[in-house]
Write an enzyme that holds these catalytic residues in place. Structure first.
Site, PDB file in Angstrom:
ATOM      1  N   GLY A  72      -1.509  -5.783  -3.930  1.00 29.62           N
ATOM      2  CA  GLY A  72      -2.003  -6.850  -3.934  1.00 29.62           C
ATOM      3  C   GLY A  72      -1.832  -7.033  -2.093  1.00 29.62           C
ATOM      4  CE1 TYR A  73      -4.142  -3.903   1.296  1.00 30.25           C
ATOM      5  CE2 TYR A  73      -5.465  -5.302  -0.688  1.00 30.25           C
ATOM      6  CZ  TYR A  73      -4.807  -3.426   0.313  1.00 30.25           C
ATOM      7  OH  TYR A  73      -5.340  -2.415   0.159  1.00 30.25           O
ATOM      8  CB  ILE A  74       1.934  -9.350   2.523  1.00 31.64           C
ATOM      9  CG1 ILE A  74       2.200  -9.229   0.837  1.00 31.64           C
ATOM     10  CG2 ILE A  74       2.105 -10.610   2.707  1.00 31.64           C
ATOM     11  CD1 ILE A  74       2.928  -8.509   0.524  1.00 31.64           C
TER      12      ILE A  74
END
Length: 169
Positions: free
Chosen positions: A33-35
């Protein structure tokens, strides 16, 4: 950012026309996932089997990006996954050896089910390499095939079949 060979990623991406043949080196289950994502720069959390990696990627030029990776604990990864918005990217990565290069073939699941992308990492942007017969068209410069894009615009919403992608759409 200081520049050295260990933190520069040079890769080429291709669609896959059929299941690869050849020597399967390893298989991994991946979720990520991307922060943060901004102007081609990303901060990502990834789980590869039972390992957790925090990655920072920043644009350097055509086919080149700075890449820094740090191992993190499962507890820290759990917190970082909670900070991600949008559906996580889920895929199985199969690594094949072909004529002196390792090819990572990502078979996507979940919201990106049906998509199959092969990548090869190179030592230089102009390095020559032989392409396996199971590759289709190159998509290295098509932002739709970057994981950060797939995170916010999953393949399921594109309105295209994988065959249409192979045909150049």
């Amino acid at each position: 950012m200081p520049e050295n060979a260990s933190n520069i990623e040079i890769e080429r991406k291709f669609l896959v026309s059929r299941r690869p043949d050849g020597e399967l080196v390893k298989r991994q289950s991946i979720r990520q996932g991307y922060i943060a994502r901004e102007a081609g720069n990303t901060v990502r959390i990834r789980q590869k089997n039972d390992k957790y990696i925090l990655s920072i990627k920043a644009s350097k030029g055509a086919n080149e990006r700075y890449e820094l990776e740090y191992a993190v604990s499962e507890a820290d990864a759990t917190l970082l996954f909670k900070l991600c918005t949008g559906p996580l990217i889920e895929k199985t990565r199969e690594v094949y050896s072909f004529r002196g290069h390792l090819w990572e073939v990502d078979i996507f699941h979940g919201a990106n089910d049906g998509l199959i992308i092969a990548e090869v990492e190179l030592d230089s942007a102009d390095e020559q390499f032989e392409k396996p017969s199971w590759l289709a068209r190159e998509v290295s410069h098509d932002a739709r095939f970057f994981n950060a894009y797939l995170f916010s615009h999953p393949f399921v919403g594109w309105g295209l079949s994988y065959q249409e992608l192979l045909d150049g759409k």
